[in-house]
Design a protein around this motif. Structure first.
Motif, PDB file in Angstrom:
ATOM      1  N   VAL A  26      -1.931   5.157  -5.554  1.00  0.00           N
ATOM      2  CA  VAL A  26      -1.438   5.055  -4.180  1.00  0.00           C
ATOM      3  C   VAL A  26      -2.277   4.024  -3.435  1.00  0.00           C
ATOM      4  CG1 VAL A  26      -0.879   6.313  -2.074  1.00  0.00           C
ATOM      5  CG2 VAL A  26      -0.858   7.511  -4.278  1.00  0.00           C
ATOM      6  N   GLY A  27      -1.627   2.980  -2.955  1.00  0.00           N
ATOM      7  CA  GLY A  27      -2.298   2.030  -2.075  1.00  0.00           C
ATOM      8  C   GLY A  27      -2.256   2.559  -0.655  1.00  0.00           C
ATOM      9  N   VAL A  28      -3.420   2.705  -0.023  1.00  0.00           N
ATOM     10  CA  VAL A  28      -3.474   3.275   1.322  1.00  0.00           C
ATOM     11  C   VAL A  28      -4.127   2.291   2.283  1.00  0.00           C
ATOM     12  CG1 VAL A  28      -3.595   5.630   0.412  1.00  0.00           C
ATOM     13  CG2 VAL A  28      -5.713   4.431   1.004  1.00  0.00           C
ATOM     14  N   ARG A  29      -3.924   2.567   3.551  1.00  0.00           N
ATOM     15  CA  ARG A  29      -4.543   1.774   4.625  1.00  0.00           C
ATOM     16  C   ARG A  29      -5.354   2.728   5.494  1.00  0.00           C
ATOM     17  NH1 ARG A  29      -3.452  -3.301   7.060  1.00  0.00           N
ATOM     18  NH2 ARG A  29      -4.004  -3.411   9.269  1.00  0.00           N
ATOM     19  N   ARG A  30      -6.587   2.354   5.743  1.00  0.00           N
ATOM     20  CA  ARG A  30      -7.472   3.192   6.541  1.00  0.00           C
ATOM     21  C   ARG A  30      -7.877   2.445   7.806  1.00  0.00           C
ATOM     22  NH1 ARG A  30     -11.345   4.947   1.530  1.00  0.00           N
ATOM     23  NH2 ARG A  30     -10.075   6.674   0.739  1.00  0.00           N
ATOM     24  N   VAL A  52     -13.750  -0.670   4.870  1.00  0.00           N
ATOM     25  CA  VAL A  52     -12.789  -1.350   4.013  1.00  0.00           C
ATOM     26  C   VAL A  52     -11.427  -0.749   4.309  1.00  0.00           C
ATOM     27  CG1 VAL A  52     -12.094  -1.857   1.652  1.00  0.00           C
ATOM     28  CG2 VAL A  52     -14.517  -1.770   2.241  1.00  0.00           C
ATOM     29  N   VAL A  53     -10.518  -1.542   4.893  1.00  0.00           N
ATOM     30  CA  VAL A  53      -9.223  -1.009   5.292  1.00  0.00           C
ATOM     31  C   VAL A  53      -8.336  -0.721   4.086  1.00  0.00           C
ATOM     32  CG1 VAL A  53      -7.129  -1.455   6.585  1.00  0.00           C
ATOM     33  CG2 VAL A  53      -9.336  -2.013   7.578  1.00  0.00           C
ATOM     34  N   PRO A  54      -8.131  -1.686   3.149  1.00  0.00           N
ATOM     35  CA  PRO A  54      -7.274  -1.364   2.000  1.00  0.00           C
ATOM     36  C   PRO A  54      -8.047  -0.517   0.988  1.00  0.00           C
ATOM     37  CG  PRO A  54      -8.085  -3.600   1.787  1.00  0.00           C
ATOM     38  CD  PRO A  54      -8.606  -3.081   3.109  1.00  0.00           C
ATOM     39  N   ALA A  91     -13.380  -9.935  -0.601  1.00  0.00           N
ATOM     40  CA  ALA A  91     -14.236 -11.123  -0.644  1.00  0.00           C
ATOM     41  C   ALA A  91     -14.079 -11.982   0.598  1.00  0.00           C
ATOM     42  CB  ALA A  91     -13.908 -11.952  -1.885  1.00  0.00           C
ATOM     43  N   THR A  92     -13.101 -11.651   1.463  1.00  0.00           N
ATOM     44  CA  THR A  92     -12.838 -12.444   2.662  1.00  0.00           C
ATOM     45  C   THR A  92     -12.588 -11.501   3.831  1.00  0.00           C
ATOM     46  OG1 THR A  92     -10.431 -12.509   2.362  1.00  0.00           O
ATOM     47  CG2 THR A  92     -11.729 -14.225   1.245  1.00  0.00           C
ATOM     48  N   PRO A  93     -12.712 -11.989   5.070  1.00  0.00           N
ATOM     49  CA  PRO A  93     -12.421 -11.137   6.227  1.00  0.00           C
ATOM     50  C   PRO A  93     -10.993 -10.612   6.230  1.00  0.00           C
ATOM     51  CG  PRO A  93     -13.686 -13.066   6.902  1.00  0.00           C
ATOM     52  CD  PRO A  93     -13.311 -13.281   5.467  1.00  0.00           C
ATOM     53  N   TYR A  94     -10.023 -11.458   5.833  1.00  0.00           N
ATOM     54  CA  TYR A  94      -8.651 -10.986   5.827  1.00  0.00           C
ATOM     55  C   TYR A  94      -8.388 -10.040   4.660  1.00  0.00           C
ATOM     56  CZ  TYR A  94      -7.247 -13.967   9.679  1.00  0.00           C
ATOM     57  OH  TYR A  94      -7.116 -14.527  10.927  1.00  0.00           O
ATOM     58  N   GLY A  95      -9.097 -10.207   3.545  1.00  0.00           N
ATOM     59  CA  GLY A  95      -9.007  -9.220   2.474  1.00  0.00           C
ATOM     60  C   GLY A  95      -9.470  -7.862   2.949  1.00  0.00           C
ATOM     61  N   ASN A  96     -10.458  -7.846   3.800  1.00  0.00           N
ATOM     62  CA  ASN A  96     -10.987  -6.591   4.348  1.00  0.00           C
ATOM     63  C   ASN A  96      -9.991  -5.908   5.280  1.00  0.00           C
ATOM     64  OD1 ASN A  96     -13.477  -4.895   4.538  1.00  0.00           O
ATOM     65  ND2 ASN A  96     -13.228  -5.349   6.715  1.00  0.00           N
ATOM     66  N   LEU A  97      -9.000  -6.664   5.757  1.00  0.00           N
ATOM     67  CA  LEU A  97      -8.001  -6.121   6.681  1.00  0.00           C
ATOM     68  C   LEU A  97      -6.632  -5.952   6.042  1.00  0.00           C
ATOM     69  CD1 LEU A  97      -8.827  -8.362   9.783  1.00  0.00           C
ATOM     70  CD2 LEU A  97      -9.543  -5.994   9.411  1.00  0.00           C
ATOM     71  N   ALA A  98      -6.510  -6.278   4.765  1.00  0.00           N
ATOM     72  CA  ALA A  98      -5.195  -6.414   4.145  1.00  0.00           C
ATOM     73  C   ALA A  98      -4.425  -5.101   4.082  1.00  0.00           C
ATOM     74  CB  ALA A  98      -5.331  -6.993   2.739  1.00  0.00           C
ATOM     75  N   ARG A  99      -3.136  -5.221   4.220  1.00  0.00           N
ATOM     76  CA  ARG A  99      -2.190  -4.139   3.933  1.00  0.00           C
ATOM     77  C   ARG A  99      -1.545  -4.466   2.593  1.00  0.00           C
ATOM     78  NH1 ARG A  99       1.066  -0.435   6.871  1.00  0.00           N
ATOM     79  NH2 ARG A  99       3.073  -0.016   5.872  1.00  0.00           N
ATOM     80  N   TRP A 100      -1.572  -3.513   1.665  1.00  0.00           N
ATOM     81  CA  TRP A 100      -1.019  -3.781   0.332  1.00  0.00           C
ATOM     82  C   TRP A 100       0.462  -4.129   0.403  1.00  0.00           C
ATOM     83  CZ3 TRP A 100      -4.945  -4.559  -2.516  1.00  0.00           C
ATOM     84  CH2 TRP A 100      -6.073  -3.739  -2.505  1.00  0.00           C
ATOM     85  N   GLU A 146      -2.459  -9.756   5.900  1.00  0.00           N
ATOM     86  CA  GLU A 146      -2.644  -9.359   7.296  1.00  0.00           C
ATOM     87  C   GLU A 146      -2.453 -10.600   8.156  1.00  0.00           C
ATOM     88  OE1 GLU A 146      -3.162  -7.246  10.704  1.00  0.00           O
ATOM     89  OE2 GLU A 146      -2.873  -6.488   8.667  1.00  0.00           O
ATOM     90  N   ARG A 147      -1.757 -10.442   9.278  1.00  0.00           N
ATOM     91  CA  ARG A 147      -1.505 -11.585  10.156  1.00  0.00           C
ATOM     92  C   ARG A 147      -2.771 -11.977  10.920  1.00  0.00           C
ATOM     93  NH1 ARG A 147       3.565 -13.182  10.348  1.00  0.00           N
ATOM     94  NH2 ARG A 147       5.179 -11.748   9.589  1.00  0.00           N
ATOM     95  N   GLY A 148      -2.893 -13.285  11.149  1.00  0.00           N
ATOM     96  CA  GLY A 148      -4.045 -13.767  11.890  1.00  0.00           C
ATOM     97  C   GLY A 148      -3.956 -15.252  12.130  1.00  0.00           C
ATOM     98  N   GLY A 149      -4.964 -15.799  12.751  1.00  0.00           N
ATOM     99  CA  GLY A 149      -4.976 -17.227  13.037  1.00  0.00           C
ATOM    100  C   GLY A 149      -4.179 -17.562  14.279  1.00  0.00           C
ATOM    101  N   ALA A 150      -4.194 -18.832  14.646  1.00  0.00           N
ATOM    102  CA  ALA A 150      -3.558 -19.285  15.889  1.00  0.00           C
ATOM    103  C   ALA A 150      -2.060 -19.062  15.890  1.00  0.00           C
ATOM    104  CB  ALA A 150      -3.870 -20.770  16.109  1.00  0.00           C
ATOM    105  N   HIS A 151      -1.424 -19.119  14.695  1.00  0.00           N
ATOM    106  CA  HIS A 151       0.029 -19.002  14.631  1.00  0.00           C
ATOM    107  C   HIS A 151       0.496 -17.617  14.188  1.00  0.00           C
ATOM    108  CE1 HIS A 151      -0.774 -23.378  14.211  1.00  0.00           C
ATOM    109  NE2 HIS A 151       0.255 -23.460  15.040  1.00  0.00           N
ATOM    110  N   GLY A 152      -0.431 -16.715  13.916  1.00  0.00           N
ATOM    111  CA  GLY A 152      -0.047 -15.363  13.527  1.00  0.00           C
ATOM    112  C   GLY A 152       0.600 -15.280  12.164  1.00  0.00           C
ATOM    113  N   ASN A 153       0.313 -16.243  11.266  1.00  0.00           N
ATOM    114  CA  ASN A 153       0.862 -16.188   9.918  1.00  0.00           C
ATOM    115  C   ASN A 153       0.111 -15.149   9.085  1.00  0.00           C
ATOM    116  OD1 ASN A 153       2.675 -18.301  10.433  1.00  0.00           O
ATOM    117  ND2 ASN A 153       1.124 -19.836   9.956  1.00  0.00           N
ATOM    118  N   VAL A 154       0.772 -14.677   8.013  1.00  0.00           N
ATOM    119  CA  VAL A 154       0.114 -13.724   7.121  1.00  0.00           C
ATOM    120  C   VAL A 154      -0.944 -14.451   6.292  1.00  0.00           C
ATOM    121  CG1 VAL A 154       0.416 -12.102   5.223  1.00  0.00           C
ATOM    122  CG2 VAL A 154       2.158 -12.258   7.013  1.00  0.00           C
TER     123      VAL A 154
END
Length: 363
Positions: free
Chosen positions: A51-55, A60-62, A81-90, A106-114
């Motif tokens: 089960v992939g979960v989000r916390r 560690v979120v994923p 290994a990266t800030p966005y990996g730490n926030l990822a949703r499976w 996970e969305r981020g950056g100036a344009h809100g891309n995944v």
């Protein structure tokens, strides 16, 4: 006396029919499984469930949790290994029984891309493999559908800009720790002026990959599948039978056949692949499905196929054999987003909880 006997039979018949209810069989109760996190993905691993979960709010979120046949839950460590990996949703997790591969975003950056992250490892733990920004991002980038492990190679499936317009379906293969995008030009994955492809879901089928989605062609939205014979080679495109515009949105394949679920003219539709031919299952109960909905993959049963849908906050299980049976489910509320069967047990994500039921109760 005869009149009284007939009246008694009629009353008994009406009472029995009333117990079943006008919508079908007696409701089936699902059992909630408490987890340390909100479930997102479900992946069978032998007789166990990954089960992939989000916390939210954890370091560690994923996270990945393995539930064994006895119900015991252990954590598979996930190391970003990266800030966005730490926030990822499976997005998808897959395995060959030994190696684990996962894609998250996970969305981020100036344009809100995944911002996408790629992970691999074993039951002892998975690690994010840092990728160059241009691997999955930058000019020309599309979305990722997920990761599929075939007998010859794992592959990531998504889309990427076509040089002449639109987006191709794209695949990536691992070379060391890097994921390298493969050319789509000249294959059935390539976009053209006549048909623009949009992949939605992917899974292993035989030695290759089955991708489902839709294409814009002939002035309308058409449900389509793309199938590779081996790994990411030998692609063919097959439009699905469709009396009205629509899309295939989820898929489950065994070694010899597949089921796909989607929408036609805003209503639920299911297709079945046997041999080389897809057929549209007839008389599917009328449930609204929009392009913003997430449909769980169909679940094969010993006698047919099961599809979870929601009607408002009420969960329904639709079972097709030669006809359809509609079960109302008690316990979960919200929309179903994932479903798999392991042996006789159905596992489903509904809302932000994991639920189980025995398939025999849903015939």
């Amino acid at each position: 006396m005869r009149t009284r006997a007939l009246a008694a039979v009629l009353v008994a018949t009406l009472v029995a029919a009333g117990c079943a209810g006008p919508q079908g069989p007696t409701p089936v109760a699902f059992t909630k499984i408490d987890l340390a996190g909100a479930p997102v993905t479900l992946t069978p691993v032998g007789e166990s469930l990954l089960v992939g979960v989000r916390r939210d709010g954890q370091p560690v979120v994923p996270a990945l949790l393995r539930r064994d046949p006895g119900g015991a839950v252990t954590e598979v460590p996930a190391t970003p290994a990266t800030p966005y990996g730490n926030l990822a949703r499976w997005t998808q997790v897959d395995t060959d029984g030994t190696r684990l591969y996962a894609v998250g975003g996970e969305r981020g950056g100036a344009h809100g891309n995944v911002r996408w992250s790629a992970w691999d490892g074993t039951a002892s733990g998975v690690v994010e493999k840092r990728q160059a920004f241009s691997t999955f991002g930058g000019y020309g980038a599309g979305d990722l559908v997920g990761v599929v492990v075939t007998p010859s190679t794992p592959a990531i499936v998504g889309n990427w800009e076509n040089p002449t317009g639109g987006f191709d379906i794209a695949t990536w293969l691992p070379v060391g720790d890097d994921w390298i995008r493969q050319p789509s030009a000249g294959t059935a994955l390539e976009a053209s002026r006549d048909a623009l492809p949009f992949p939605i879901a992917a899974t292993r089928f035989g030695a290759g990959i089955m991708v489902v989605g839709w294409q814009f062609a002939n002035g309308r939205e058409e449900p389509v599948t793309w199938h590779s014979t081996t790994g990411v080679t030998g692609w063919t495109k097959t439009p699905l039978p469709a009396p009205s515009p629509g899309a295939a949105m989820s898929v489950h394949c065994d070694q010899s056949d597949c089921y796909a679920a989607g929408r036609l003219n805003g209503s639920l539709a299911l297709w079945h692949l046997t041999g080389d031919a897809w057929t549209l299952l007839p008389d599917t109960p009328n449930y609204p499905v929009t392009d913003k909905d997430v449909l769980p993959a169909p679940v094969p049963t010993p006698t047919g196929v099961l599809q979870l849908v929601s009607e408002g906050d009420t969960l329904k299980a639709l079972h097709h054999t030669t006809t359809w049976t509609v079960h109302t489910i008690t316990g979960p509320t919200g929309k179903p987003t994932a479903a798999v069967a392991i042996g006789p047990t159905l596992h489903a994500v509904v809302g932000d909880r994991l639920w189980t039921a025995e398939l025999d109760s849903l015939r």
